[in-house]
Enzyme design. Structure first.
Site, mmCIF file in Angstrom:
data_model
loop_
_atom_site.group_PDB
_atom_site.id
_atom_site.type_symbol
_atom_site.label_atom_id
_atom_site.label_comp_id
_atom_site.label_asym_id
_atom_site.label_seq_id
_atom_site.Cartn_x
_atom_site.Cartn_y
_atom_site.Cartn_z
ATOM 1 N N ASP A 158 85.301 41.076 1.123
ATOM 2 C CA ASP A 158 85.255 39.637 1.388
ATOM 3 C C ASP A 158 83.823 39.135 1.447
ATOM 4 O O ASP A 158 83.501 38.056 0.943
ATOM 5 C CB ASP A 158 85.964 39.310 2.701
ATOM 6 C CG ASP A 158 87.474 39.396 2.599
ATOM 7 O OD1 ASP A 158 87.989 39.466 1.463
ATOM 8 O OD2 ASP A 158 88.140 39.399 3.641
ATOM 9 N N GLU A 199 92.677 34.389 5.957
ATOM 10 C CA GLU A 199 91.462 33.847 5.354
ATOM 11 C C GLU A 199 90.679 34.969 4.681
ATOM 12 O O GLU A 199 90.718 36.124 5.119
ATOM 13 C CB GLU A 199 90.574 33.174 6.410
ATOM 14 C CG GLU A 199 91.148 31.893 6.998
ATOM 15 C CD GLU A 199 91.115 30.720 6.035
ATOM 16 O OE1 GLU A 199 90.493 30.844 4.966
ATOM 17 O OE2 GLU A 199 91.706 29.686 6.364
ATOM 18 N N CYS A 200 89.919 34.605 3.653
ATOM 19 C CA CYS A 200 89.145 35.591 2.903
ATOM 20 C C CYS A 200 87.805 35.906 3.555
ATOM 21 O O CYS A 200 87.105 36.812 3.135
ATOM 22 C CB CYS A 200 88.891 35.085 1.489
ATOM 23 S SG CYS A 200 87.888 33.586 1.444
ATOM 24 N N GLY A 201 87.415 35.136 4.564
ATOM 25 C CA GLY A 201 86.119 35.322 5.199
ATOM 26 C C GLY A 201 85.194 34.152 4.980
ATOM 27 O O GLY A 201 84.237 33.938 5.730
ATOM 28 N N LEU A 202 85.464 33.356 3.963
ATOM 29 C CA LEU A 202 84.605 32.222 3.649
ATOM 30 C C LEU A 202 84.593 31.195 4.770
ATOM 31 O O LEU A 202 83.591 30.526 5.000
ATOM 32 C CB LEU A 202 85.083 31.564 2.345
ATOM 33 C CG LEU A 202 84.204 30.478 1.752
ATOM 34 C CD1 LEU A 202 82.816 31.023 1.436
ATOM 35 C CD2 LEU A 202 84.842 29.904 0.496
#
Length: 268
Positions: free
Chosen positions: A130, A238-241
């Site tokens: 990520d 969430e992807c981390g963004l």
């Protein structure tokens, strides 16, 4: 009515009371009005998008509000579906808006990425994946372009970490994040797309509702939340963004010592 005593554009950083006042005001506006306000007040404004439905609605709305819409930032993870890359070209053709494409650091191809991080990093080291494909890439884009504010496609109805969204947020780096369609549900978004004939991902006609990387996206079952097809079978939303930048960075360093060296945060 515009809020009193606000500079155009806003001077950063915002105090909590100013942010609260802005959100109280924006919460009473339509999505188009929120975007119109953003064009007037938000400094260094860009739109980050993976060309999902909500982001496409915002792109279309902005094209009707101004002849110079905020440039787009597309984070190319290198693992998008072919249909997503086709959509990027269709949006560029339709709206004539600049699209800045950023890829993982020092990588142009999947082969480049896998030679640096190994195969199927998303399975062996999810945090590092990520960070490499989204978090570090976004920070590098913001730094290079002088981004201070971004328009996102997040909505409360998507659930998970997004359930309590406000119109305007400030993340841990000081970046302003505007969520103009935060009150919309999937049906409103889909209706707008159809009514205005906005280009959309062809995968949406095949049972997908939210499209990310090919390895972490599946079709959605009847009655499931639109993002149920993202990271199916996990608790991840969430992807981390849109997570704490510094936390994601620290996790990546722990998991992959020496792999990342991006320390600069643009002055606000």
């Amino acid at each position: 009515m515009p809020l009193p005593n606000l500079e155009k554009p806003l001077r950063l950083p915002l105090t909590k009371s100013t942010l609260d006042g802005i959100n109280a005001h924006l919460s009473t506006l339509t999505a188009e009005e929120i975007l119109s306000w953003a064009l007037e007040y938000l400094p260094g404004l860009y739109q980050t998008t993976a060309f999902g439905l909500t982001g496409l609605v915002a792109i279309d709305m902005l094209s009707k509000l101004t002849t110079s819409p905020p440039p787009l930032i597309f984070l190319d993870t290198l693992y998008h579906f072919p249909e997503t890359y086709e959509l990027v070209e269709a949006v560029k053709e339709r709206y004539k808006v600049p699209v800045h494409v950023f890829k993982p650091k020092d990588c142009e191809t999947v082969k480049d990425f896998e030679s640096q991080y190994g195969e199927r990093l998303w399975e062996t080291n999810e945090d590092s994946y990520d960070y490499a494909v989204k978090v570090e890439t976004a920070r590098r884009a913001y730094d290079k372009l002088g981004v201070q504010s971004v328009i996102t496609g997040r909505r409360s109805s998507q659930g998970g970490d997004r359930a309590y969204l406000t119109p305007l947020e400030v993340d841990t780096t000081g970046l302003l994040k505007l969520n103009p369609l935060f009150k919309w549900d999937f049906h409103l978004v889909e209706s707008y797309i159809k009514q205005h004939q906005v280009p959309r991902n062809k995968l949406l006609d095949q049972g997908y509702k939210s499209v990310g990387d090919w390895h972490s996206t599946v079709k959605v079952g009847e009655g499931q939340n639109e993002r149920a097809g993202r990271w199916a079978g996990t608790e991840k939303t969430e992807c981390g963004l849109h997570k704490d930048y510094f936390l994601m960075k620290d996790k990546s360093r722990i998991n992959t010592p020496g792999a990342f060296d991006v320390d600069h945060i643009p002055a606000q």
